[in-house]
Design a protein around this motif. Sequence first.
Motif, PDB file in Angstrom:
ATOM      1  N   GLY A  39      -3.603  -7.345  11.418  1.00 61.47           N
ATOM      2  CA  GLY A  39      -2.624  -6.594  10.587  1.00 61.47           C
ATOM      3  C   GLY A  39      -1.443  -7.451   9.771  1.00 61.47           C
ATOM      4  O   GLY A  39      -0.836  -6.968   9.016  1.00 61.47           O
ATOM      5  N   CYS A  40      -1.681  -8.888  10.088  1.00 59.41           N
ATOM      6  CA  CYS A  40      -0.876  -9.847   9.309  1.00 59.41           C
ATOM      7  C   CYS A  40      -0.960  -9.860   7.818  1.00 59.41           C
ATOM      8  O   CYS A  40      -0.691 -10.476   7.205  1.00 59.41           O
ATOM      9  CB  CYS A  40      -0.754 -11.155   9.997  1.00 59.41           C
ATOM     10  N   GLY A  41      -2.375  -9.573   7.333  1.00 59.61           N
ATOM     11  CA  GLY A  41      -2.507  -9.462   5.872  1.00 59.61           C
ATOM     12  C   GLY A  41      -3.786 -10.350   5.567  1.00 59.61           C
ATOM     13  O   GLY A  41      -3.841 -10.558   4.278  1.00 59.61           O
ATOM     14  N   LYS A  42      -4.445 -10.766   6.305  1.00 61.29           N
ATOM     15  CA  LYS A  42      -5.866 -11.703   5.997  1.00 61.29           C
ATOM     16  C   LYS A  42      -6.776 -11.070   5.103  1.00 61.29           C
ATOM     17  O   LYS A  42      -6.853 -11.531   4.143  1.00 61.29           O
ATOM     18  CB  LYS A  42      -6.429 -12.227   7.444  1.00 61.29           C
ATOM     19  N   THR A  43      -7.165 -10.087   5.456  1.00 56.73           N
ATOM     20  CA  THR A  43      -8.093  -9.368   4.818  1.00 56.73           C
ATOM     21  C   THR A  43      -7.491  -8.864   3.436  1.00 56.73           C
ATOM     22  O   THR A  43      -8.202  -9.194   2.310  1.00 56.73           O
ATOM     23  CB  THR A  43      -8.856  -8.088   5.313  1.00 56.73           C
ATOM     24  N   THR A  44      -6.404  -8.356   3.354  1.00 58.27           N
ATOM     25  CA  THR A  44      -5.613  -7.935   2.058  1.00 58.27           C
ATOM     26  C   THR A  44      -5.581  -9.383   1.164  1.00 58.27           C
ATOM     27  O   THR A  44      -5.806  -9.129   0.125  1.00 58.27           O
ATOM     28  CB  THR A  44      -4.184  -7.466   2.268  1.00 58.27           C
ATOM     29  N   ALA A  67       1.798  -5.338   2.863  1.00 60.67           N
ATOM     30  CA  ALA A  67       0.848  -5.925   3.463  1.00 60.67           C
ATOM     31  C   ALA A  67       1.026  -7.387   3.178  1.00 60.67           C
ATOM     32  O   ALA A  67       0.632  -8.108   4.152  1.00 60.67           O
ATOM     33  CB  ALA A  67      -0.608  -5.582   3.422  1.00 60.67           C
ATOM     34  N   VAL A 124       3.171   0.192   3.248  1.00 64.63           N
ATOM     35  CA  VAL A 124       2.977  -0.898   3.862  1.00 64.63           C
ATOM     36  C   VAL A 124       3.055  -2.283   3.250  1.00 64.63           C
ATOM     37  O   VAL A 124       2.396  -2.156   2.158  1.00 64.63           O
ATOM     38  CB  VAL A 124       1.588  -0.911   4.802  1.00 64.63           C
ATOM     39  N   HIS A 176     -10.013 -15.010  13.769  1.00 68.01           N
ATOM     40  CA  HIS A 176      -9.436 -14.902  15.109  1.00 68.01           C
ATOM     41  C   HIS A 176      -9.852 -15.920  16.196  1.00 68.01           C
ATOM     42  O   HIS A 176      -9.475 -16.092  17.198  1.00 68.01           O
ATOM     43  CB  HIS A 176      -9.398 -13.651  15.739  1.00 68.01           C
ATOM     44  N   PRO A 227      -2.214 -12.766  13.513  1.00 69.56           N
ATOM     45  CA  PRO A 227      -2.314 -11.650  14.166  1.00 69.56           C
ATOM     46  C   PRO A 227      -3.051 -10.553  13.530  1.00 69.56           C
ATOM     47  O   PRO A 227      -2.849 -10.577  12.313  1.00 69.56           O
ATOM     48  CB  PRO A 227      -0.997 -11.198  14.935  1.00 69.56           C
ATOM     49  N   ASP A 237      -0.630   4.133  -0.544  1.00 72.20           N
ATOM     50  CA  ASP A 237      -1.514   5.445  -0.262  1.00 72.20           C
ATOM     51  C   ASP A 237      -1.538   6.283   0.978  1.00 72.20           C
ATOM     52  O   ASP A 237      -2.156   7.167   1.066  1.00 72.20           O
ATOM     53  CB  ASP A 237      -2.937   5.068  -0.581  1.00 72.20           C
ATOM     54  N   SER A 238      -0.815   5.754   2.008  1.00 73.19           N
ATOM     55  CA  SER A 238      -0.565   6.341   3.245  1.00 73.19           C
ATOM     56  C   SER A 238       0.745   6.956   3.201  1.00 73.19           C
ATOM     57  O   SER A 238       1.789   6.868   2.376  1.00 73.19           O
ATOM     58  CB  SER A 238      -0.653   5.424   4.231  1.00 73.19           C
ATOM     59  N   GLU A 251     -13.493 -12.897   8.565  1.00 75.88           N
ATOM     60  CA  GLU A 251     -13.946 -12.899   9.804  1.00 75.88           C
ATOM     61  C   GLU A 251     -15.638 -13.017  10.054  1.00 75.88           C
ATOM     62  O   GLU A 251     -16.227 -12.208  10.703  1.00 75.88           O
ATOM     63  CB  GLU A 251     -13.405 -11.734  10.830  1.00 75.88           C
ATOM     64  N   TYR A 280       0.875  -1.254  -0.004  1.00 77.29           N
ATOM     65  CA  TYR A 280       0.050   0.040   0.039  1.00 77.29           C
ATOM     66  C   TYR A 280       0.831   1.313  -0.214  1.00 77.29           C
ATOM     67  O   TYR A 280       1.515   1.268   0.932  1.00 77.29           O
ATOM     68  CB  TYR A 280      -0.874  -0.050   1.070  1.00 77.29           C
TER      69      TYR A 280
HETATM   70  N1  LIG Z   1      -5.933   0.753   2.160  1.00 76.09           N
HETATM   71  C1  LIG Z   1      -4.985   0.452   3.068  1.00 76.09           C
HETATM   72  N2  LIG Z   1      -3.788   1.326   2.971  1.00 76.09           N
HETATM   73  C2  LIG Z   1      -2.811   1.440   3.711  1.00 76.09           C
HETATM   74  N3  LIG Z   1      -2.558   0.289   4.487  1.00 76.09           N
HETATM   75  C3  LIG Z   1      -3.338  -0.556   4.461  1.00 76.09           C
HETATM   76  C4  LIG Z   1      -4.539  -0.615   3.918  1.00 76.09           C
HETATM   77  N4  LIG Z   1      -5.415  -1.856   4.048  1.00 76.09           N
HETATM   78  C5  LIG Z   1      -4.750  -2.229   4.918  1.00 76.09           C
HETATM   79  N5  LIG Z   1      -3.350  -1.869   5.266  1.00 76.09           N
HETATM   80  C6  LIG Z   1      -2.242  -2.219   6.134  1.00 76.09           C
HETATM   81  O1  LIG Z   1      -1.711  -3.449   5.467  1.00 76.09           O
HETATM   82  C7  LIG Z   1      -1.478  -4.313   6.706  1.00 76.09           C
HETATM   83  C8  LIG Z   1      -2.663  -5.660   6.546  1.00 76.09           C
HETATM   84  O2  LIG Z   1      -3.806  -5.441   6.826  1.00 76.09           O
HETATM   85  P1  LIG Z   1      -5.211  -6.506   6.730  1.00 76.09           P
HETATM   86  O3  LIG Z   1      -6.271  -5.624   6.971  1.00 76.09           O
HETATM   87  O4  LIG Z   1      -4.817  -7.010   5.564  1.00 76.09           O
HETATM   88  O5  LIG Z   1      -4.758  -7.205   8.022  1.00 76.09           O
HETATM   89  P2  LIG Z   1      -5.574  -8.153   8.685  1.00 76.09           P
HETATM   90  O6  LIG Z   1      -4.692  -9.604   8.907  1.00 76.09           O
HETATM   91  O7  LIG Z   1      -6.938  -8.538   7.845  1.00 76.09           O
HETATM   92  O8  LIG Z   1      -6.105  -7.829  10.262  1.00 76.09           O
HETATM   93  P3  LIG Z   1      -7.222  -7.948  11.317  1.00 76.09           P
HETATM   94  O9  LIG Z   1      -7.150  -9.345  11.988  1.00 76.09           O
HETATM   95  O10 LIG Z   1      -7.038  -6.748  12.169  1.00 76.09           O
HETATM   96  O11 LIG Z   1      -8.325  -7.613  10.323  1.00 76.09           O
HETATM   97  C9  LIG Z   1      -1.805  -3.570   8.029  1.00 76.09           C
HETATM   98  O12 LIG Z   1      -0.452  -3.355   8.242  1.00 76.09           O
HETATM   99  C10 LIG Z   1      -2.688  -2.367   7.534  1.00 76.09           C
HETATM  100  O13 LIG Z   1      -2.454  -1.216   8.381  1.00 76.09           O
END
Ligand SMILES: Nc1ncnc2c1ncn2[C@@H]1O[C@H](COP(=O)(O)OP(=O)(O)OP(=O)(O)O)[C@@H](O)[C@H]1O
Length: 227
Positions: free
Chosen positions: A43-48, A22, A20, A202, A41, A15-16, A169, A13
């Motif tokens: 922030g580990c990248g599951k949603t991404t 991810a 990151v 989780h 945990p 855009d911030s 989730e 990512y």
């Molecule tokens: N649109 C975005 N722009 C910048 N960084 C992002 C964006 N979406 C996610 N991130 C970053 O990417 C990393 C992975 O995020 P992600 O949402 O995939 O984690 P996750 O495993 O789903 O976490 P959770 O269990 O909290 O849902 C994190 O560090 C998050 O801050």
Amino acid sequence: MNVIEVKNLEKTYNDSEVQVHAVQGINLEIEEGEFTAIVGPSGCGKTTFLNMLGGLDQPSVGDIRIGDTLVHELKPSELIDFRLHNIGFVFQAYNLIPVLTAKENVEFIMQLQGRDKTERDKRAIDLLTEVGLGDRIDSRPSRLSGGQQQRVAVARALASKPKFVLADEPTANLDSKSTETLLDIMEKLNKEENITFIFSTHDMRVVNKARRVVTLEDGKIISDERK
Ligand SMILES: Nc1ncnc2c1ncn2[C@@H]1O[C@H](COP(=O)(O)OP(=O)(O)OP(=O)(O)O)[C@@H](O)[C@H]1O
Ligand SMILES: [Mg+2]
């Protein structure tokens, strides 16, 4: 035969203010009919990862093949069509449309697919009955409990007869009874209709039901176990 093949997948990512990474080089093969949990945990990248798998987000690097389709190479309009016919999504926050009833929420995707009203009606009612909401088809989401809304979301994910369901989730906001009901429904669909499920969680109760557990840390797979 693997129905899903992910190769060297990365997502950065930009855009911030900070870059990151991810997802950092995921390789994963999933067979038809698997029931797989993605854990790790916050922030580990599951949603991404799930978003890229379902074509909701573009990878920075890497390949995703689902069936015969190279998802990362599809044009935006082709991607919408591919998703519509192959993948069902269940999100943590349900994402139901508040002004529509349970039945209308389930019908909506079939409407996009161009199915006729009689077929839509029947399938929406059948699916809602299957998830135990046959008596609530005309309720709007605000009148339903979290567990009931999540079951509408599952019915909606299945409306398009997808081969794959991706769930981010799905039990995050549910009490233990609703979690159990939802898991039973997912397992039944997996076994009886051979729908491939990939869900992040989780929740240990959900992890325990999975037949394969893929653990991520810092955007990488650190373990992959089949039970
Ligand atoms: N649109 C975005 N722009 C910048 N960084 C992002 C964006 N979406 C996610 N991130 C970053 O990417 C990393 C992975 O995020 P992600 O949402 O995939 O984690 P996750 O495993 O789903 O976490 P959770 O269990 O909290 O849902 C994190 O560090 C998050 O801050
Ligand atoms: Mg997440």
